[in-house]
Design an enzyme around this catalytic site. Sequence first.
Site, PDB file in Angstrom:
ATOM      1  N   ALA A   1     -11.635 -23.420  13.852  1.00  0.00           N
ATOM      2  CA  ALA A   1     -10.875 -22.949  15.023  1.00  0.00           C
ATOM      3  C   ALA A   1     -11.293 -21.530  15.410  1.00  0.00           C
ATOM      4  O   ALA A   1     -11.627 -20.728  14.543  1.00  0.00           O
ATOM      5  CB  ALA A   1      -9.380 -22.992  14.715  1.00  0.00           C
ATOM      6  N   PRO A   2     -11.294 -21.228  16.709  1.00  0.00           N
ATOM      7  CA  PRO A   2     -10.878 -22.074  17.841  1.00  0.00           C
ATOM      8  C   PRO A   2     -11.956 -23.017  18.363  1.00  0.00           C
ATOM      9  O   PRO A   2     -11.757 -23.668  19.385  1.00  0.00           O
ATOM     10  CB  PRO A   2     -10.499 -21.049  18.906  1.00  0.00           C
ATOM     11  CG  PRO A   2     -11.414 -19.901  18.649  1.00  0.00           C
ATOM     12  CD  PRO A   2     -11.573 -19.830  17.146  1.00  0.00           C
ATOM     13  N   GLY A   3     -13.117 -23.079  17.691  1.00  0.00           N
ATOM     14  CA  GLY A   3     -14.106 -24.088  18.031  1.00  0.00           C
ATOM     15  C   GLY A   3     -15.339 -23.618  18.754  1.00  0.00           C
ATOM     16  O   GLY A   3     -16.208 -24.431  19.098  1.00  0.00           O
TER      17      GLY A   3
ATOM     18  N   ASP B   1     -17.486 -20.022   8.304  1.00  0.00           N
ATOM     19  CA  ASP B   1     -17.092 -18.816   9.038  1.00  0.00           C
ATOM     20  C   ASP B   1     -15.737 -18.429   8.453  1.00  0.00           C
ATOM     21  O   ASP B   1     -14.696 -18.914   8.885  1.00  0.00           O
ATOM     22  CB  ASP B   1     -17.013 -19.105  10.532  1.00  0.00           C
ATOM     23  CG  ASP B   1     -16.751 -17.858  11.345  1.00  0.00           C
ATOM     24  OD1 ASP B   1     -17.453 -16.857  11.139  1.00  0.00           O
ATOM     25  OD2 ASP B   1     -15.834 -17.887  12.179  1.00  0.00           O
TER      26      ASP B   1
ATOM     27  N   CYS C   1     -16.468 -11.659  10.395  1.00  0.00           N
ATOM     28  CA  CYS C   1     -16.431 -10.630  11.435  1.00  0.00           C
ATOM     29  C   CYS C   1     -15.831  -9.350  10.856  1.00  0.00           C
ATOM     30  O   CYS C   1     -15.049  -8.671  11.509  1.00  0.00           O
ATOM     31  CB  CYS C   1     -15.657 -11.103  12.661  1.00  0.00           C
ATOM     32  SG  CYS C   1     -13.953 -11.588  12.336  1.00  0.00           S
TER      33      CYS C   1
END
Length: 456
Positions: A262-264, A330, A383
């Site tokens: 998510a969010p894709g 991620d 991130c």
Amino acid sequence: MKGARELALDALLKIEADGAYSNLAVNRALAGHSLSRKDAALATELIYGTIQRKNTLDFYISRYVSGSSDRLEPWVLQLLRLSFYQLAYLDRIPPHAAVNEAVAVAKKRGHAGIAGLVNAVLRRAVREPERMSFPDNLPPAAAIGLAHSHPEWLVARWIRQFGEERTRRICEANNRPPKAAIRVNRLRAGMEEVLAELRQGGLSARPSAIAPDGIIAEGGGHLAALPGFAAGRFSIQDESSMLVAGVLAPEPGMAVLDMCAAPGGKTAHIAEKMGDRGVVVANDLHPHKAKLIEEQLARLGITCARTETGDAADLPKRHPPESFDRVLLDAPCTGFGVIRRKPDLKWTRSEADIAALASVQARLLDAAAGLLKPGGLLVYSTCTLEREENEKQVEAFLARHPEFEPDASAAGRLPDALKASFAAPGLLRIFPMDYGSDGFFIAALRKRSFHGRTGL
């Protein structure tokens, strides 16, 4: 009807009292109010700017308020913060306008005494601007934290990791407005086609220097309101985030797993690079977030991807060993690379969060290891800037899993402009001041085949 400053005040109170996310608070503050584009932009800037500069603004306020600012009611403190933000950082707003608007809000919300206090404090700030200066001879962490409005503990940590000058530049960059970037959906449009479409719509648009599928768009306001977005011709995604699919290098017909999808955005980019041929499994812990992924895939016309929900650490219970050609993790992280987009992160995160998230990341990496085919590629991305979540996390994983090694060919899959950002083979680190994009870390890890080393 509420004006820009009062709406900003409402949002700031919601963020401070309830822990609301700044981006969601901005959207809610503007929804249902018929503000002009100019006033909506001002409200947005006041919200983000006041959060970004919070500890510096509190220092300024302390120079003009007798006694501790802790005694002020929360809404009065927030009103002074957003007013001092205008005085200190928004040259285009005349000081008298900032003062008068603040006093009007104070009269509306409080009694005459509070309005008088706000008026006296702000008028004194206008008369005596020299008080808005910092003490001399502060230690480096305190000086950088105060000048660029970051928590001192975080600045001290970055100084130990990156040195004083680089830390200063990180903090400066975190207070600059983020660029607006979009990713072209090559299944439905070409780069030149989308560039022409954006320019015809009055935007300033140029290809990204670091992301082959990216475009930097300026002057477009709300990009998701453009016709090309609804038509699935592009997605909104930061340049750094776009690099992940490039490093992963999925090919048509492959089986690919996106563990925390998510969010894709990355899921869709992977499928686009595969020409919508093969299988992409997009997993997320929360069903409502899986729905967001499905909506994005439908908008883009992608059919090869499907969603799953559940703890990513349990994926080995749901899929056979060595069943994927590519695995993307991620990972959940502290997010210190995206502070310019989510300034509240620097005030709500703690040092304990770093160790806690590093533990989660290690658990997810171990789950990923067994799901990848020999010769396949695992990409780990975050991130954040923290070495404990990035380089040290990868080092520990490689020590636990000697069947993996850094993929030195990863640099060849990205534009030459990024070569300097590969600190080591297979390890890409981007600081927020490097390219004006988000701070990001990407590690490409190849699983050795049965016949020896591959990918080097």
